[in-house]
Design a protein around this motif. Structure first.
Motif, short mmCIF file in Angstrom:
data_model
loop_
_atom_site.label_atom_id
_atom_site.label_comp_id
_atom_site.label_asym_id
_atom_site.label_seq_id
_atom_site.Cartn_x
_atom_site.Cartn_y
_atom_site.Cartn_z
N MET A 1 2.07 20.83 -23.68
CA MET A 1 2.26 19.38 -23.69
C MET A 1 3.47 18.98 -22.85
N ALA A 2 4.56 19.66 -23.07
CA ALA A 2 5.77 19.33 -22.31
C ALA A 2 5.57 19.58 -20.84
N GLU A 3 4.76 20.63 -20.51
CA GLU A 3 4.52 20.93 -19.11
C GLU A 3 3.68 19.84 -18.46
N SER A 4 2.66 19.36 -19.17
CA SER A 4 1.82 18.28 -18.63
C SER A 4 2.62 17.00 -18.43
N LEU A 5 3.46 16.70 -19.37
CA LEU A 5 4.31 15.50 -19.25
C LEU A 5 5.28 15.63 -18.08
N ARG A 6 5.83 16.84 -17.90
CA ARG A 6 6.74 17.03 -16.78
C ARG A 6 5.99 16.89 -15.46
N ARG A 7 4.77 17.40 -15.37
CA ARG A 7 3.99 17.31 -14.16
C ARG A 7 3.66 15.85 -13.85
N LEU A 8 3.31 15.08 -14.88
CA LEU A 8 3.01 13.66 -14.69
C LEU A 8 4.23 12.90 -14.18
N VAL A 9 5.39 13.26 -14.71
CA VAL A 9 6.64 12.61 -14.25
C VAL A 9 6.95 12.98 -12.83
N ASN A 10 6.74 14.26 -12.49
CA ASN A 10 7.07 14.71 -11.13
C ASN A 10 6.14 14.08 -10.10
N ILE A 11 4.85 13.89 -10.48
CA ILE A 11 3.93 13.26 -9.53
C ILE A 11 4.37 11.85 -9.18
N GLY A 12 4.95 11.09 -10.11
CA GLY A 12 5.44 9.74 -9.85
C GLY A 12 4.33 8.76 -9.61
N THR A 13 3.26 8.86 -10.44
CA THR A 13 2.11 8.00 -10.24
C THR A 13 2.47 6.54 -10.44
N PHE A 14 3.22 6.25 -11.42
CA PHE A 14 3.60 4.86 -11.68
C PHE A 14 4.44 4.29 -10.53
N THR A 15 5.23 5.13 -9.92
CA THR A 15 6.01 4.66 -8.76
C THR A 15 5.08 4.33 -7.61
N VAL A 16 4.07 5.19 -7.38
CA VAL A 16 3.10 4.91 -6.32
C VAL A 16 2.32 3.65 -6.63
N LEU A 17 1.92 3.51 -7.91
CA LEU A 17 1.19 2.31 -8.32
C LEU A 17 2.03 1.06 -8.09
N GLN A 18 3.34 1.13 -8.39
CA GLN A 18 4.22 -0.03 -8.17
C GLN A 18 4.36 -0.34 -6.69
N GLU A 19 4.42 0.69 -5.87
CA GLU A 19 4.55 0.46 -4.42
C GLU A 19 3.28 -0.16 -3.86
N LYS A 20 2.11 0.30 -4.32
CA LYS A 20 0.85 -0.28 -3.84
C LYS A 20 0.74 -1.75 -4.24
N LEU A 21 1.17 -2.08 -5.46
CA LEU A 21 1.15 -3.48 -5.89
C LEU A 21 2.07 -4.32 -5.01
N GLU A 22 3.23 -3.82 -4.67
CA GLU A 22 4.16 -4.59 -3.83
C GLU A 22 3.60 -4.78 -2.43
N ARG A 23 2.98 -3.73 -1.85
CA ARG A 23 2.41 -3.88 -0.51
C ARG A 23 1.22 -4.83 -0.52
N TRP A 24 0.40 -4.77 -1.61
CA TRP A 24 -0.73 -5.70 -1.72
C TRP A 24 -0.22 -7.14 -1.79
N LEU A 25 0.87 -7.36 -2.53
CA LEU A 25 1.45 -8.72 -2.63
C LEU A 25 1.95 -9.21 -1.26
N GLN A 26 2.53 -8.31 -0.49
CA GLN A 26 3.07 -8.71 0.81
C GLN A 26 1.93 -9.07 1.79
N ASN A 27 0.79 -8.34 1.71
CA ASN A 27 -0.29 -8.55 2.67
C ASN A 27 -1.48 -9.33 2.08
N TYR A 28 -1.28 -9.97 0.92
CA TYR A 28 -2.40 -10.62 0.24
C TYR A 28 -2.99 -11.74 1.08
N TYR A 29 -2.15 -12.57 1.68
CA TYR A 29 -2.64 -13.72 2.46
C TYR A 29 -3.06 -13.32 3.87
N ILE A 30 -2.79 -12.13 4.26
CA ILE A 30 -3.18 -11.66 5.60
C ILE A 30 -4.54 -10.96 5.54
#
Length: 499
Positions: A1-30
């Motif tokens: 369990m701890a290993e899976s949680l560590r792997r999920l943290v290291n992948i940084g999926t939520f950070t990528v998700l946050q970056e995609k949302l920010e880029r979508w907001l910047q280019n939404y009207y384009i």
């Protein structure tokens, strides 16, 4: 369990998700509609993958608690989301509200992180300052230790020096005691000899003064000079009378004598005060001595001039002939022979008069002859003032008299509301009833004649010769001892200038 949680943290999926949302907001009207839909689907797929990983973690975590592990929490928090409103927007909380709650939570987390960073930074700064202070404190401790060691060494050396100095002081005290005993013995032996020598010196001084005065007045040569000058004197007729107030000789001599009187106040008096200050510290007593010397000088000069004028009148009366009067002839002779006076005799009479005064005093080892130069100049000036056709004299002055503003001005240390004169500093110069120059006096409340300030011992005697102390060229500048007052103010004498 701890290993899976560590792997999920290291992948940084939520950070990528946050970056995609920010880029979508910047280019939404384009972007086009298809592009925006594609972006939204991409984000949903990524979010689904993250949710799948979270559900796996949830199941693994629940299994770690047994068959019913975490059931209460799942029922209370997860089952409501799996209900009929999980994929709809009509639930108790709208999509905007949920997003705002998430944004607030994220903002609070960021603030907490910033506060933690600031706290850690300030803590590091405080630790650095504490280390610096510890280093400075250690340096101060080292300096104090060095100073303590230096003080100990100085104390040890001073104690040794003190022991040596105490030995020397004891030896010097012993020698001083022996010397004092020897001095007492020598004084006891020489006391009688000193008294005899003092008496002999006084007698010799008195004898020399009397002899000089007698030889000056009664010698045949001096008498022949006086009588020869009288017999050979011939009155020269002039336009004006020598007894007239408008006589040029009288006016010139008056101006010269007034100027000399001013110089006596400004210079000779201060020099005499400097001389007296070396023998007596009583400033008031020194001022009284100077004033009484001036008084005695004028009194002695007035008496001597009266006798001289009577002799001149008696000798001229026998041979006087001519249109001028006898008084004019006498005054003309006096004007031509103003130096026929016994100056040493007058000085001796003034000194004897000062010795008789109970208001002044000097130490036993000196006499009033220390101001003999001032007395000599005062007698000469007094004789010349009496030799005028209209003589000038000083005003009569006594202690505790009522202060006269027309004759005197107050000294700087006077009490200006006091009506009585405590003592006089300088005499007022008069010509008849007119004040030629003002004098100076000190006024004090409760001023009176007082008692005698000088004790007269029968064994005390004054020597005519001044004390053999060396004369110092330096003058004291103490404001309480010597201060140059402005020259005496000249009152209205006449409408014409005084010559």
């Amino acid at each position: 369990m701890a290993e899976s949680l560590r792997r999920l943290v290291n992948i940084g999926t939520f950070t990528v998700l946050q970056e995609k949302l920010e880029r979508w907001l910047q280019n939404y009207y384009i972007n086009t509609c298809d592009q925006n839909v594609a972006r939204c689907c991409e984000i949903i797929e990524l979010n689904a993958k993250v949710q799948g990983q979270l559900f796996k973690l949830l199941s693994v975590t629940a299994e770690a608690g047994g068959m019913y592990g975490g059931s209460a929490i799942i029922k209370s928090r997860l089952l409501p989301f799996l209900g009929g409103n999980f994929f709809t927007t009509g639930g108790a909380m709208t999509a905007d509200a949920s997003l705002s709650v998430l944004a607030e939570a994220a903002g609070k987390n960021r603030e907490l992180d910033e506060l933690q960073d600031m706290y850690e930074k300030s803590l590091q700064d405080l630790e650095g300052d504490l280390d610096d202070k510890k280093a400075e404190l250690q340096d101060v401790k080292d300096e104090l230790l060095d100073a303590k060691n230096e003080i100990n060494r100085s104390m040890r050396s001073s104690q040794s020096d003190k022991m040596f100095l105490e030995t020397e002081v004891q030896e010097l005290r012993r020698k001083l005691a022996d010397s004092q005993d020897e001095i007492v013995k020598l004084r006891a032996r020489s006391g009688l000899v000193d008294d005899y020598q003092r008496e002999l010196r006084n007698l010799r001084d008195e004898l020399s003064i009397v002899s000089s005065k007698k030889s000056y007045l009664d010698s045949p040569k001096r008498s022949s000079d006086i009588y020869g000058s009288l017999s050979s004197y011939r009155y020269t007729p002039r336009i004006g009378s020598p007894c007239s107030p408008d006589d040029p000789v009288l006016r010139v001599r008056q101006q010269n004598l007034v100027s000399r009187w001013n110089d006596m106040y400004n210079q000779d008096r201060l020099d005499a005060m400097d001389t007296l200050r070396r023998f007596s510290d009583d400033h008031e007593n020194n001022q009284r001595i100077i004033f009484l010397a001036v008084q005695e000088s004028h009194s002695v000069a007035k008496l001597a001039f009266r006798q001289f004028k009577m002799k001149v009148r008696a000798n001229l009366a026998a041979t006087h002939i001519g249109p001028e009067t006898l008084e004019e002839a006498v005054q003309d002779y006096i004007n031509r022979n103003t130096d026929l006076y016994d100056l040493p005799g007058m000085v001796s009479d003034v000194i004897r008069g000062l010795n008789r005064s109970p208001k002044i005093f000097l130490p036993p080892d000196c006499s009033f002859a220390i101001v003999q130069p001032f007395i000599r100049e005062s007698c000469k000036l007094a004789w010349q003032m009496n030799a005028l056709a209209i003589p000038m004299d000083i005003a009569v002055a006594t202690d505790a008299e009522l202060f006269d503003n027309n004759k005197y001005r107050r000294t700087y240390d006077s009490e200006y509301t006091a009506p009585l004169v405590n003592h006089h500093v300088w005499a007022a110069l008069m010509q008849g009833a007119k004040v030629v120059m003002k004098g100076e006096a000190t006024t004090r409340r409760g001023a009176s004649l007082g008692m005698s300030r000088r004790s007269r011992s029968p064994t005390r005697s004054r020597s005519i010769s001044p004390s053999p102390r060396p004369r110092s060229r330096s003058r004291s500048l103490s404001p309480t001892r010597r201060s140059r007052s402005p020259s005496p103010r000249r009152s209205t004498y006449s409408s014409d200038p005084v010559y």
